[in-house]
Design an enzyme around this catalytic site. Structure first.
Site, mmCIF file in Angstrom:
data_model
loop_
_atom_site.group_PDB
_atom_site.id
_atom_site.type_symbol
_atom_site.label_atom_id
_atom_site.label_comp_id
_atom_site.label_asym_id
_atom_site.label_seq_id
_atom_site.Cartn_x
_atom_site.Cartn_y
_atom_site.Cartn_z
ATOM 1 N N GLY A 48 0.799 -1.211 0.040
ATOM 2 C CA GLY A 48 -0.046 0.143 0.128
ATOM 3 C C GLY A 48 0.756 1.180 0.031
ATOM 4 N N GLU A 64 -0.305 1.206 -5.713
ATOM 5 C CA GLU A 64 0.723 1.065 -4.947
ATOM 6 C C GLU A 64 1.133 -0.535 -5.041
ATOM 7 O OE1 GLU A 64 2.822 2.645 -3.198
ATOM 8 O OE2 GLU A 64 2.256 4.439 -3.493
ATOM 9 N N GLU A 68 4.671 -2.089 -5.528
ATOM 10 C CA GLU A 68 5.486 -2.868 -4.416
ATOM 11 C C GLU A 68 5.668 -4.110 -4.806
ATOM 12 O OE1 GLU A 68 3.457 -1.769 -0.870
ATOM 13 O OE2 GLU A 68 4.376 0.520 -1.068
ATOM 14 N N GLU A 121 11.456 -8.316 -0.634
ATOM 15 C CA GLU A 121 11.012 -9.672 -0.817
ATOM 16 C C GLU A 121 9.625 -9.556 -0.938
ATOM 17 O OE1 GLU A 121 12.223 -13.035 1.659
ATOM 18 O OE2 GLU A 121 13.235 -11.723 2.679
#
Length: 157
Positions: A48, A64, A68, A121
């Site tokens: 987020g 987002e 990400e 990760e």
């Protein structure tokens, strides 16, 4: 930029901003949840971020998540609104935020999960693995609320 999360800590710095942001509990077809390890704090978290001018909070969260994690999503519902003033986020540039996060439920629609400039990760995690991950308590709270099948209304707090 480094980030430090505080919760109910008398030594936390005083917030100087509130920024509208959102997150997503993305659940795949077999019940795993999409999580990423943040580069700025090293903690596992829901994907987020913050809104940009000209977009809705749901659009911001979907943007987002893909930035990400590499996973495209469809927002499917509302988990809750998280604005606890005891959660303070301090950044290395001097900005100190009071938490304000609208958390959504989402489902994956495409893409491939992979590390990004914001996530060292990215993993699909089974519920029984949550306790093994280094995660801020507010992230655990959102997961608990999102995955509680007896909960009929969004959390507001």
């Amino acid at each position: 930029m480094a980030r430090t999360d505080y919760y109910d800590d008398p030594n936390a710095p005083t917030p100087n901003t509130i920024v509208p942001g959102g997150s997503a509990v993305v659940v795949d077809d077999i019940g795993r949840v999409l999580l990423h390890r943040r580069r700025d704090s090293g903690l596992w978290a829901l994907p987020g971020g913050v809104m940009a001018v000209g977009e809705t909070i749901a659009e911001a969260v979907a943007r987002e998540v893909i930035e990400e994690t590499g996973v495209a999503v469809e927002i499917t519902g509302l988990v809750g609104i998280y604005s606890d003033p005891r959660h303070v986020i301090a950044y290395s540039d001097g900005e100190v935020r009071q938490q304000f996060n609208i958390c959504f439920r989402a489902r994956p629609t495409g893409g491939d999960s992979h590390a990004t400039s914001e996530a060292s990760e990215v993993r699909w995690v089974h519920r029984d693995e949550f306790d093994t991950l280094d995660m801020h308590p507010t992230q655990r709270l959102r997961l608990t609320h999102a995955l509680d099948e007896t909960r009929s209304v969004p959390y507001v707090g």
